[in-house]
Design a protein around this motif. Structure first.
Motif, PDB file in Angstrom:
ATOM      1  N   ILE A 154       0.848  -1.191   0.000  1.00 49.68           N
ATOM      2  CA  ILE A 154       0.000   0.000   0.000  1.00 49.68           C
ATOM      3  C   ILE A 154       0.883   1.240   0.000  1.00 49.68           C
ATOM      4  N   VAL A 155       0.290   2.345  -0.416  1.00 46.65           N
ATOM      5  CA  VAL A 155       1.016   3.606  -0.509  1.00 46.65           C
ATOM      6  C   VAL A 155       0.073   4.732  -0.109  1.00 46.65           C
ATOM      7  N   ARG A 156       0.630   5.775   0.416  1.00 42.86           N
ATOM      8  CA  ARG A 156      -0.151   6.947   0.796  1.00 42.86           C
ATOM      9  C   ARG A 156       0.333   8.113  -0.063  1.00 42.86           C
ATOM     10  N   VAL A 157      -0.487   8.475  -1.045  1.00 45.31           N
ATOM     11  CA  VAL A 157      -0.148   9.544  -1.977  1.00 45.31           C
ATOM     12  C   VAL A 157      -1.376  10.426  -2.185  1.00 45.31           C
ATOM     13  N   SER A 158      -1.173  11.549  -2.828  1.00 45.78           N
ATOM     14  CA  SER A 158      -2.287  12.437  -3.164  1.00 45.78           C
ATOM     15  C   SER A 158      -3.173  11.781  -4.214  1.00 45.78           C
ATOM     16  N   SER A 159      -4.469  12.044  -4.127  1.00 43.84           N
ATOM     17  CA  SER A 159      -5.413  11.406  -5.039  1.00 43.84           C
ATOM     18  C   SER A 159      -5.129  11.736  -6.496  1.00 43.84           C
ATOM     19  N   TRP A 160      -4.667  12.940  -6.777  1.00 42.15           N
ATOM     20  CA  TRP A 160      -4.425  13.310  -8.170  1.00 42.15           C
ATOM     21  C   TRP A 160      -3.313  12.471  -8.794  1.00 42.15           C
ATOM     22  N   GLN A 161      -2.422  11.931  -7.962  1.00 44.68           N
ATOM     23  CA  GLN A 161      -1.325  11.130  -8.493  1.00 44.68           C
ATOM     24  C   GLN A 161      -1.783   9.766  -8.988  1.00 44.68           C
ATOM     25  N   VAL A 162      -2.874   9.273  -8.452  1.00 42.10           N
ATOM     26  CA  VAL A 162      -3.350   7.931  -8.804  1.00 42.10           C
ATOM     27  C   VAL A 162      -4.772   7.940  -9.360  1.00 42.10           C
ATOM     28  N   GLU A 163      -5.272   9.104  -9.708  1.00 46.38           N
ATOM     29  CA  GLU A 163      -6.641   9.256 -10.202  1.00 46.38           C
ATOM     30  C   GLU A 163      -6.933   8.314 -11.368  1.00 46.38           C
ATOM     31  N   ALA A 164      -6.044   8.278 -12.354  1.00 41.33           N
ATOM     32  CA  ALA A 164      -6.276   7.429 -13.523  1.00 41.33           C
ATOM     33  C   ALA A 164      -6.233   5.949 -13.149  1.00 41.33           C
ATOM     34  N   ASP A 165      -5.308   5.561 -12.280  1.00 39.58           N
ATOM     35  CA  ASP A 165      -5.207   4.155 -11.865  1.00 39.58           C
ATOM     36  C   ASP A 165      -6.420   3.720 -11.056  1.00 39.58           C
ATOM     37  N   ILE A 166      -6.953   4.604 -10.236  1.00 45.70           N
ATOM     38  CA  ILE A 166      -8.165   4.283  -9.474  1.00 45.70           C
ATOM     39  C   ILE A 166      -9.339   4.130 -10.439  1.00 45.70           C
ATOM     40  N   GLY A 167      -9.462   5.057 -11.373  1.00 45.54           N
ATOM     41  CA  GLY A 167     -10.546   4.998 -12.358  1.00 45.54           C
ATOM     42  C   GLY A 167     -10.488   3.756 -13.226  1.00 45.54           C
TER      43      GLY A 167
END
Length: 113
Positions: free
Chosen positions: A43-56
């Motif tokens: 797991i990683v703790r990063v800002s949502s904008w950094q992983v927005e595409a991967d989450i989507g």
């Protein structure tokens, strides 16, 4: 101690909790950590904008959403001028367009409703 850090989680507007974490993979790049998480390293703790595409796209998913810190305000400050470069104007226009698509009250793009 090397290999040990602390993550802070908000439990309410006034209270929080510190959790000591440790792991075998440590990097000084949040982008690299996000890639490692996508590849199954943990797991990683990063800002949502950094992983927005991967989450989507389903490559990553949010966990512990109830403990996310409040959004941090972000401001773009520049000197508007007829002498400003075209690159600066394009960059400013891009950011304004992207930020308008984000809920100003903290909803994260790609977040489950």
């Amino acid at each position: 101690m090397a290999g040990t850090a602390e993550w802070r989680f908000a439990e309410s507007a006034k209270a929080g909790r510190k959790i000591r974490i440790s792991g075998r993979l440590w990097m000084n790049s949040l982008d690299a950590l996000a890639v490692a998480a996508k590849e199954g390293a943990g797991i990683v703790r990063v800002s949502s904008w950094q992983v927005e595409a991967d989450i989507g796209a389903g490559g990553l998913r949010r966990i512990l959403a109830d403990y996310e810190p409040p959004p941090t305000p972000l401001h773009l400050v520049f000197q508007p001028s007829r002498l400003a470069s075209a690159k600066t104007r394009v960059f400013v226009d891009y950011l304004v367009e992207r930020w308008r698509a984000i809920d100003p009250f903290g909803a994260h793009p790609g977040a489950a409703s």
